[in-house]
Design an enzyme around this catalytic site. Structure first.
Site, PDB file in Angstrom:
ATOM      1  N   CYS A  86     -11.158  11.276 -24.485  1.00  0.00           N
ATOM      2  CA  CYS A  86     -10.594  12.621 -25.021  1.00  0.00           C
ATOM      3  C   CYS A  86      -9.865  12.805 -26.062  1.00  0.00           C
ATOM      4  O   CYS A  86      -9.715  13.905 -26.844  1.00  0.00           O
ATOM      5  CB  CYS A  86     -10.117  13.761 -23.867  1.00  0.00           C
ATOM      6  SG  CYS A  86      -9.135  12.554 -22.599  1.00  0.00           S
ATOM      7  N   HIS A 119     -13.213  15.863 -15.226  1.00  0.00           N
ATOM      8  CA  HIS A 119     -14.436  15.767 -16.074  1.00  0.00           C
ATOM      9  C   HIS A 119     -15.269  15.018 -15.535  1.00  0.00           C
ATOM     10  O   HIS A 119     -14.743  13.778 -15.049  1.00  0.00           O
ATOM     11  CB  HIS A 119     -13.794  15.575 -17.589  1.00  0.00           C
ATOM     12  CG  HIS A 119     -13.399  16.703 -18.207  1.00  0.00           C
ATOM     13  ND1 HIS A 119     -12.247  16.646 -18.861  1.00  0.00           N
ATOM     14  CD2 HIS A 119     -13.789  18.065 -18.431  1.00  0.00           C
ATOM     15  CE1 HIS A 119     -11.851  17.972 -19.410  1.00  0.00           C
ATOM     16  NE2 HIS A 119     -13.108  18.627 -19.293  1.00  0.00           N
TER      17      HIS A 119
HETATM   18  C1  CIR Z   1      -7.039  19.502 -19.649  1.00  0.00           C
HETATM   19  O1  CIR Z   1      -6.912  19.681 -18.614  1.00  0.00           O
HETATM   20  O2  CIR Z   1      -7.999  20.106 -20.255  1.00  0.00           O
HETATM   21  C2  CIR Z   1      -6.218  18.729 -20.418  1.00  0.00           C
HETATM   22  N1  CIR Z   1      -4.906  18.598 -19.856  1.00  0.00           N
HETATM   23  C3  CIR Z   1      -6.775  17.399 -20.341  1.00  0.00           C
HETATM   24  C4  CIR Z   1      -8.094  17.014 -20.958  1.00  0.00           C
HETATM   25  C5  CIR Z   1      -8.707  15.686 -20.951  1.00  0.00           C
HETATM   26  N2  CIR Z   1     -10.196  15.708 -21.529  1.00  0.00           N
HETATM   27  C6  CIR Z   1     -11.134  14.877 -21.327  1.00  0.00           C
HETATM   28  O3  CIR Z   1     -11.114  13.944 -20.429  1.00  0.00           O
HETATM   29  N3  CIR Z   1     -12.230  14.915 -21.926  1.00  0.00           N
END
Ligand code: CIR
Length: 266
Positions: free
Chosen positions: A257, A170
């Site tokens: 997140c 991201h």
């Molecule tokens: C994903 O790959 O979507 C999750 N395992 C991790 C999401 C992390 N989100 C973020 O950095 N906003």
């Protein structure tokens, strides 16, 4: 409308209880499954740090059907004017946004949907005092960004499209807001010129995973284990709170997140 000094002032945050199914969470590189007991402890410590920073937290019920649902930031964008439900680019995460919408409705007067077409995840969205920056990534495309721009235009926000570095999950994997005009960033993201006109604090070489810090009122929450970057942030005049994040990191999760942060009238 962006208000100077308000992009990191929050009264409330919504979190979601980690699911046992987190062991099936998405990850770029497999370094082993998170330990759910330890994940819960670290999640509790994160919640406590938000409370210490002056935020009232709500923890939503577990969603076992969605392994990554603890990373609630990706499912919505919360602004003082209202919330926007995102459309995750990861197929396994699409339903999280729909599941979250009713909860947002209990908090916000207005909950907006994106127009049809495109995908966008909250992890690609950085709100500063002057604009909303969105990085294109494997999860967020041009149509998703255009859709967000249309949805927030009448609230007075300008959306600027940028690129997330290749092989980075991201946009905010590589940056975080330190104050309305100051951004913590990796060198590789700064080198794209994305942040020209902002003050920058660079993460220390080899500590790229420290970039996903989050400013909450007077504290900067960052993952523990990156001492050189913590020292740089302190030297720039900020109060740093280092939090254990080993289990979320195994599934590519960081400080931003794990919560949706927003300001609501008292
Ligand atoms: C994903 O790959 O979507 C999750 N395992 C991790 C999401 C992390 N989100 C973020 O950095 N906003």
């Amino acid at each position: 409308m962006p208000t100077p000094g308000q992009s990191y002032r929050f009264t409330h945050a919504i979190l979601r209880q980690p699911a046992d199914s987190i062991v099936d969470g998405l990850r770029a590189v497999d370094t082993g499954n998170p330990d759910i007991g330890l994940f819960r402890q670290q999640h509790n410590a994160y919640r406590a740090a938000l409370e210490v920073a002056g935020v009232t937290t709500t923890v939503l019920d577990v969603l076992e059907a969605f392994p990554d649902s603890v990373f609630i930031e990706d499912a919505a964008l919360c602004l003082p004017e209202g919330a926007v439900v995102m459309r995750p680019g990861a197929a396994s995460r699409l339903g999280e946004a729909a599941a979250l919408a009713p909860d947002l409705g209990t908090v916000f007067d207005e909950v907006r949907a994106l127009p049809p077409g495109g995908t966008i995840e909250g992890g690609d969205v950085l709100v500063t005092d002057r604009e909303i920056l969105v990085g294109r990534s494997a999860r967020t495309d041009g149509d998703g960004i255009d859709g967000l721009a249309r949805v927030v235009a009448d609230w007075g926000y300008t959306v600027r499209e940028l690129s997330t570095p290749p092989d980075v999950l991201h946009f905010k994997t590589d940056c975080g807001l330190l104050d309305g005009e100051t951004i913590l960033t990796t060198e590789r993201l700064a080198a794209t010129g994305a942040f020209d006109g902002y003050r920058l604090v660079a993460v220390a070489p080899g500590e790229e995973a420290a970039a996903n810090a989050v400013r909450v009122n007077d504290h900067v929450l960052m993952p523990a284990g990156f001492p050189a970057t913590a020292a740089r942030i302190r030297a720039a005049g900020f109060t740093v709170v280092e939090l254990p994040n080993t289990e979320a990191a195994k599934v590519d999760g960081g400080m931003s997140c794990l919560s949706l942060r927003f300001a609501r009238p008292a």
